[in-house]
Design a protein around this motif. Structure first.
Motif, short mmCIF file in Angstrom:
data_model
loop_
_atom_site.label_atom_id
_atom_site.label_comp_id
_atom_site.label_asym_id
_atom_site.label_seq_id
_atom_site.Cartn_x
_atom_site.Cartn_y
_atom_site.Cartn_z
N HIS A 268 0.83 -1.20 0.00
CA HIS A 268 0.00 0.00 0.00
C HIS A 268 0.86 1.25 0.00
N LEU A 269 1.91 1.27 0.83
CA LEU A 269 2.80 2.43 0.87
C LEU A 269 3.63 2.52 -0.41
N ALA A 270 4.02 1.37 -0.95
CA ALA A 270 4.78 1.37 -2.20
C ALA A 270 3.95 1.98 -3.32
N LEU A 271 2.66 1.70 -3.31
CA LEU A 271 1.78 2.28 -4.33
C LEU A 271 1.69 3.79 -4.16
N GLU A 272 1.57 4.26 -2.93
CA GLU A 272 1.50 5.70 -2.66
C GLU A 272 2.78 6.41 -3.11
N ASN A 273 3.92 5.73 -3.02
CA ASN A 273 5.22 6.32 -3.35
C ASN A 273 5.74 5.92 -4.73
N LEU A 274 4.92 5.24 -5.52
CA LEU A 274 5.38 4.71 -6.80
C LEU A 274 5.82 5.84 -7.74
N ASP A 275 7.00 5.68 -8.30
CA ASP A 275 7.54 6.61 -9.30
C ASP A 275 7.92 5.80 -10.53
N ILE A 276 7.01 5.74 -11.48
CA ILE A 276 7.24 4.91 -12.67
C ILE A 276 8.45 5.41 -13.46
N SER A 277 8.69 6.72 -13.45
CA SER A 277 9.83 7.27 -14.19
C SER A 277 11.16 6.80 -13.63
N ALA A 278 11.17 6.29 -12.39
CA ALA A 278 12.42 5.86 -11.76
C ALA A 278 12.77 4.41 -12.09
#
Length: 307
Positions: A268-278
């Motif tokens: 859940h936290l990973a989704l909130e912090n997801l940065d696809i450009s990274a």
């Protein structure tokens, strides 16, 4: 706008290794980011390689990682009639032919059996006659425009002479029947994408969108896989640490992760912090002994082994 449907489709030729978890976590987060449906499919049609105990182990590992399918899990070997029906459709449309070539024959010369109009027999395989359907380029959400060099013989096998249904056929058939709109998977499958796209066309369907994730490779450059004896990931680290390691491989922040958290909360936290450009476009080199990972864009990251 088409609803987003993603999937993770492992082959149960062994247990989950780190490369599998990277693909599983990546496909899960991208599906959730797009408010889509996430599916799990077991691709076990290569029966000599795929054992039922491996299927059970993979599903158990995914459960421990809190990577749950939104719908019933499709296990390909449970019903193979649809693949034979789809082959009959391709034969009727002129997009398939019977082939008498052995593997040694194909190493020496390209197949020309499509000119012979052979009939089906126990000694013939069924192959895809793509005609003018193949486009060697496609768009990838990480890599941009990708161009794949055509192989000398790209009449891929649909059903082997021993009756085993091929990965490429079953993959496309199932993505169509499950309404998969976007495929997030490892970069080792880039080369088969054009011929899979040609299969979509042969079935009268649009190809999905693609995102090919970086591979986890050893210092020798070989990808971590069951074939290369990659370790069962949950035998060497906790599920929490496995998710953290996958996130690091995907270029994501992990400073918010407390490894005492349950996996569902980490995701859940990973989704909130997801940065696809990274997400890196290059492969990730894994040091199995020190459990370190690095790429050109990531400094050496020491990951403690809690076990």
């Amino acid at each position: 706008m088409t609803a987003y449907v993603g999937r993770f489709a492992p082959t149960p030729s062994g247990h989950l290794h780190l490369g599998s978890v990277i693909a599983a976590v990546g496909s899960y987060l991208i599906s959730r980011h797009n408010r889509g449906c996430y599916l799990i499919r077991i691709e076990d049609l290569d029966t000599p390689r795929c054992k039922s105990e491996n299927t059970a182990a993979i599903l158990d590992a995914l459960d421990k990682l809190a990577l749950h399918s939104d719908k019933e899990i499709l296990i390909q070997s449970k019903d193979t009639k649809i693949y034979h029906d789809k082959c009959a459709e391709l034969l009727h449309k002129g997009y398939a032919f019977y082939c008498s070539c052995s593997r040694s024959d194909l190493k020496q010369r390209p197949c020309t059996c499509y000119k012979k109009h052979l009939s089906g027999s126990n000694h013939h395989s069924l192959r895809f006659y793509h005609k003018d359907l193949i486009n060697s380029s496609f768009y990838d959400d990480i890599k941009g425009k990708v161009c794949v060099r055509d192989p000398e013989d790209n009449f891929i096998t649909l059903i082997r002479a021993d009756g085993i249904i091929s990965y490429n056929l079953a993959c496309v058939v199932d993505d169509i029947r499950q309404n998969v709109s976007h495929i997030v998977r490892g970069s080792d499958l880039i080369d088969v994408t054009p011929v899979q796209n040609a299969l979509y066309k042969a079935f009268g369907c649009d190809a999905p969108g693609y995102m090919h994730l970086p591979l986890a490779v050893g210092a020798d450059g070989l990808k971590l896989s069951k074939q290369n004896h990659a370790a069962d990931i949950l035998s060497i680290m906790s599920p929490q640490l496995a998710i953290k390691t996958a996130l690091l491989a995907l270029g994501q922040r992990t400073d918010y992760i407390d490894e005492t958290m349950i996996c569902a909360d980490i995701l859940h936290l990973a989704l909130e912090n997801l940065d696809i450009s990274a997400i890196p476009s290059d492969n990730i080199v894994i040091d199995d002994i020190q459990l370190c990972l690095f790429t050109k864009n990531i400094n050496l990251l020491n990951i403690p082994d809690d076990n």
